[in-house]
Design an enzyme around this catalytic site. Structure first.
Site, PDB file in Angstrom:
ATOM      1  N   ILE A  84       2.727 -17.500   3.141  1.00  0.00           N
ATOM      2  CA  ILE A  84       2.730 -16.341   2.249  1.00  0.00           C
ATOM      3  C   ILE A  84       2.841 -15.058   3.068  1.00  0.00           C
ATOM      4  CG2 ILE A  84       1.522 -15.144   0.382  1.00  0.00           C
ATOM      5  CD1 ILE A  84      -0.152 -17.645  -0.051  1.00  0.00           C
TER       6      ILE A  84
ATOM      7  N   THR B 191       0.178 -14.236   6.197  1.00  0.00           N
ATOM      8  CA  THR B 191       0.798 -13.357   7.178  1.00  0.00           C
ATOM      9  C   THR B 191       0.760 -11.905   6.734  1.00  0.00           C
ATOM     10  OG1 THR B 191       3.084 -13.346   6.317  1.00  0.00           O
ATOM     11  CG2 THR B 191       2.423 -15.237   7.658  1.00  0.00           C
TER      12      THR B 191
ATOM     13  N   ASP C  75       6.324  -9.536  10.876  1.00  0.00           N
ATOM     14  CA  ASP C  75       6.873  -8.228  10.513  1.00  0.00           C
ATOM     15  C   ASP C  75       8.259  -8.428   9.915  1.00  0.00           C
ATOM     16  OD1 ASP C  75       7.772  -5.654  10.278  1.00  0.00           O
ATOM     17  OD2 ASP C  75       7.516  -5.111  12.387  1.00  0.00           O
TER      18      ASP C  75
ATOM     19  N   ASN D  33       6.024 -12.403  -0.747  1.00  0.00           N
ATOM     20  CA  ASN D  33       5.224 -11.454  -1.519  1.00  0.00           C
ATOM     21  C   ASN D  33       5.230 -10.041  -0.946  1.00  0.00           C
ATOM     22  OD1 ASN D  33       2.817 -10.555  -3.283  1.00  0.00           O
ATOM     23  ND2 ASN D  33       2.054 -10.325  -1.192  1.00  0.00           N
TER      24      ASN D  33
ATOM     25  N   TYR E 220      12.790   1.495  -4.892  1.00  0.00           N
ATOM     26  CA  TYR E 220      11.940   0.306  -5.019  1.00  0.00           C
ATOM     27  C   TYR E 220      12.508  -0.663  -6.050  1.00  0.00           C
ATOM     28  CZ  TYR E 220       7.896  -2.592  -6.136  1.00  0.00           C
ATOM     29  OH  TYR E 220       7.062  -3.652  -6.362  1.00  0.00           O
TER      30      TYR E 220
ATOM     31  N   LYS F 290      13.990  -4.586  -5.545  1.00  0.00           N
ATOM     32  CA  LYS F 290      13.447  -5.730  -6.264  1.00  0.00           C
ATOM     33  C   LYS F 290      14.490  -6.368  -7.185  1.00  0.00           C
ATOM     34  CE  LYS F 290       9.205  -6.044  -4.773  1.00  0.00           C
ATOM     35  NZ  LYS F 290       8.711  -7.271  -4.104  1.00  0.00           N
TER      36      LYS F 290
ATOM     37  N   VAL G 135      -0.759  -4.817 -11.804  1.00  0.00           N
ATOM     38  CA  VAL G 135      -1.851  -5.586 -11.206  1.00  0.00           C
ATOM     39  C   VAL G 135      -2.616  -4.684 -10.237  1.00  0.00           C
ATOM     40  CG1 VAL G 135      -2.442  -7.568  -9.762  1.00  0.00           C
ATOM     41  CG2 VAL G 135      -0.591  -7.754 -11.431  1.00  0.00           C
TER      42      VAL G 135
ATOM     43  N   THR H 179      -4.204  -3.665  -7.070  1.00  0.00           N
ATOM     44  CA  THR H 179      -4.153  -4.055  -5.663  1.00  0.00           C
ATOM     45  C   THR H 179      -4.520  -2.857  -4.802  1.00  0.00           C
ATOM     46  OG1 THR H 179      -1.845  -3.431  -5.243  1.00  0.00           O
ATOM     47  CG2 THR H 179      -2.224  -5.600  -6.224  1.00  0.00           C
TER      48      THR H 179
END
Length: 292
Positions: free
Chosen positions: A17, A43, A65, A92, A157, A161, A190, A192
């Protein structure tokens, strides 16, 4: 090399992940996969951002990275050397970017695309040969609900995506003959820890704004939208997401989280409805006098 006995109650599969910094979706997914019996390789660009996993068994930490092809390849080689397998890859990691497209620094757009799109593609290319050799696997690309109905000040962004979303659709068909499932995982709003990063990004370019200088306060507020009281907690999202990923029939796309239903509806709406909805939430435009 991953050939030792599997402890009781554990599975032999390995999950890799990206983007597992403290307080994010990646970290929540790592805990949920671990609780489901998997060995997890979590990671992040920096090991120091994954302190939440200290003392947790069956979650291994690895530096990766996405801006470095060498780092990506080295990470995959490390997992294969240690475990001999990568059964599930979860792309992710992501970089937020709230900015007016007409004035956003191009270097920032470049970094957003390398983090949110090119990096995951390079990682997929590094992992797929191992899945093909094994005869099965799953790839999960974490997108964004904003790509369903792009709005103002999210151009770079959302575009990154959307590129990942389209590539996921293509990859799903390309890898089907090799028994590799490919899934588009789409979070709604969500909670975060990414909001402060988004705020720092906005602050880094505010001094360069001219046309959109009056929107400074609004742009900063936009980075904190995930802290809406109704936003979905990351662990709740992770539980639903992992259940979907591990389903016998992997869904092509799984959407969950606060506001996701609204965006799904907007996806099918005429453009004038989308424009009205977004415009109603923006501050009123300030008129600019024409130069004589």
């Amino acid at each position: 090399m991953g050939n030792g006995p599997v402890p009781p109650g554990r599975r032999e599969e390995v999950v890799l992940i990206t983007g597992c910094s403290d307080g994010g979706i990646g970290a929540a997914l790592a805990f949920e996969f671990c609780d489901s019996g998997f060995t997890v390789v979590a990671t992040s660009r920096s090991l120091g951002t994954m302190t939440v996993f200290e003392g947790r068994q069956h979650i291994e930490l690895l530096q990766l990275d996405l801006l470095s092809e060498e780092s990506i390849k080295a990470a995959v080689e490390s997992v294969m050397a240690t475990h001999g397998r990568i059964d599930i890859l979860v792309n992710n990691a992501g970089m937020p970017c709230t900015a007016p497209l007409a004035e956003v620094p191009i270097a920032m757009v470049d970094k957003v695309f390398k983090t949110n799109y090119l990096g995951p593609v390079i990682l997929i290319q590094a992992v797929v040969p191992h899945m093909v050799a094994k005869g099965r696997g799953k790839i999960v690309n974490v997108g964004s609900i904003t790509s369903f109905a792009a709005g103002p000040f999210a151009g770079p962004y959302t575009a990154s995506k959307a590129a990942l979303q389209c590539s996921t659709d293509a990859l799903r068909l390309e890898l089907k003959p090799f028994n590799i499932d490919v899934m588009h995982l789409v979070p709604g709003s969500v909670v975060t820890a990414i909001a402060p990063k988004g705020t720092a990004i906005v602050e880094s370019y505010l001094s360069t704004l001219q046309i959109f200088k009056p929107y400074e306060e609004y742009l900063l507020k936009r980075t904190m939208l995930a802290y809406d009281p109704k936003s979905t907690p990351a662990p709740v999202f992770a539980k639903r997401a992992v259940a979907a990923i591990l389903a016998k029939s992997t869904p092509a796309c799984y959407v969950y989280g606060y506001m996701s239903r609204v965006y799904c509806i907007l996806y099918y709406c005429p453009y004038w409805v989308r424009d009205w909805w977004y415009s109603s939430k923006m501050p009123k435009l300030m008129t600019v006098k024409k130069q004589a």
